[in-house]
Design an enzyme around this catalytic site. Structure first.
Site, short mmCIF file in Angstrom:
data_model
loop_
_atom_site.label_atom_id
_atom_site.label_comp_id
_atom_site.label_asym_id
_atom_site.label_seq_id
_atom_site.Cartn_x
_atom_site.Cartn_y
_atom_site.Cartn_z
CB SER A 264 -19.13 60.96 -65.90
OG SER A 264 -18.06 60.06 -65.78
N1 SAH Z 1 -15.07 59.00 -62.10
C1 SAH Z 1 -14.34 60.07 -62.73
C2 SAH Z 1 -14.34 60.01 -64.25
C3 SAH Z 1 -13.61 58.84 -64.72
S1 SAH Z 1 -12.94 58.89 -66.36
C4 SAH Z 1 -14.79 61.42 -62.24
O1 SAH Z 1 -15.66 61.49 -61.36
O2 SAH Z 1 -14.25 62.44 -62.70
C5 SAH Z 1 -12.24 57.27 -66.32
C6 SAH Z 1 -10.97 57.17 -65.53
O3 SAH Z 1 -10.62 55.79 -65.49
C7 SAH Z 1 -9.80 57.90 -66.15
O4 SAH Z 1 -9.30 58.85 -65.26
C8 SAH Z 1 -8.79 56.78 -66.41
O5 SAH Z 1 -7.44 57.18 -66.17
C9 SAH Z 1 -9.22 55.72 -65.43
N2 SAH Z 1 -8.78 54.36 -65.75
C10 SAH Z 1 -8.81 53.71 -66.93
N3 SAH Z 1 -8.32 52.47 -66.80
C11 SAH Z 1 -7.99 52.32 -65.49
C12 SAH Z 1 -7.43 51.26 -64.72
N4 SAH Z 1 -7.10 50.07 -65.25
N5 SAH Z 1 -7.23 51.45 -63.40
C13 SAH Z 1 -7.54 52.64 -62.83
N6 SAH Z 1 -8.06 53.68 -63.49
C14 SAH Z 1 -8.29 53.52 -64.81
#
Ligand code: SAH
Length: 214
Positions: free
Chosen positions: A61
């Site tokens: 992000s």
């Molecule tokens: N917080 C992260 C960015 C997140 S991007 C950082 O600091 O880099 C969103 C993430 O959510 C992705 O990696 C995706 O794989 C994850 N995601 C999506 N659906 C999910 C679920 N049901 N359970 C766990 N992770 C999930």
């Protein structure tokens, strides 16, 4: 390469001008080198206020959004925190400086493996990285003082609301994945009622059910 003094100053200045003013959050972000959480080809943009692609088709992000979400979560030093959506591990590393114990979960093993390595290399011992579908929360470790969801849900997931302690706070982007979403701060009262506050518009990758393919 860690940021030079000029890059670091610019990074913190941009955070402040975009509304990240909580000194504890700024210090935690100052201590967390974003350059260690992006892939080499994007190294020159690590300290710019932009989201960047990471493995498995996901994104790290934008720093100001990370800062605003962290600020809204108002983590206390004794808090047990759950992050859903580990991604690069950057947000979890920031949270590790603010709370007592951080659990972070992602559906892509490829991402959790790398995030775990980065967190270990930094010597952050209060973070547990897990692979799984975080939309069901983490029943074994519940309840949590704070929950941060970093993928967009159509509604705040019921299991996560249930795993929030009375007095707890959850921050979650809500809305359809292909449009602009609202960042929502959910507060659970001591009697278990929920209050919803809309903070701003955001754009996140979707929360997807089940395990990822890599
Ligand atoms: N917080 C992260 C960015 C997140 S991007 C950082 O600091 O880099 C969103 C993430 O959510 C992705 O990696 C995706 O794989 C994850 N995601 C999506 N659906 C999910 C679920 N049901 N359970 C766990 N992770 C999930």
């Amino acid at each position: 390469m860690p940021p030079d003094a000029e890059q670091q100053m610019q990074f913190l200045y941009t955070l402040r001008t975009r509304g990240v003013t909580d000194p504890r959050v700024l210090t935690a972000m100052e201590r967390t080198d974003r350059g260690l959480f992006v892939d080499g080809i994007f190294a020159d943009r690590a300290y710019q206020d932009v989201p960047l692609p990471i493995a498995s088709g996901q994104t790290i992000s934008q720093p100001s959004v990370v800062g605003l979400m962290t600020q809204a979560l108002a983590v206390h030093p004794r808090d047990k925190v759950l992050e859903v959506g580990t991604g690069s591990g950057y947000q979890a590393a920031i949270l590790s400086h603010l709370g007592r114990r951080i659990y972070t979960i992602d559906r892509h093993r490829r991402l959790t493996r790398t995030a775990q390595e980065r967190i270990e290399a930094l010597g952050l011992t209060n973070v547990t990285v897990m692979t799984g579908d975080g939309s069901h929360g983490l029943p074994d470790q519940a309840p949590f003082d704070r929950i941060m969801v970093t993928a967009a849900a159509e509604d705040p997931p019921g299991p996560l609301l249930a795993q929030l302690k009375p007095g707890g706070i959850m921050v979650v982007p809500v809305g359809q994945s292909d449009s602009v979403q609202s960042l929502i701060k959910v507060t659970k009262s001591e009697s278990g009622q929920f209050d919803y506050e809309e903070l701003r518009e955001v754009r996140f990758v979707p929360l997807v059910e089940g395990l990822g393919s890599d």
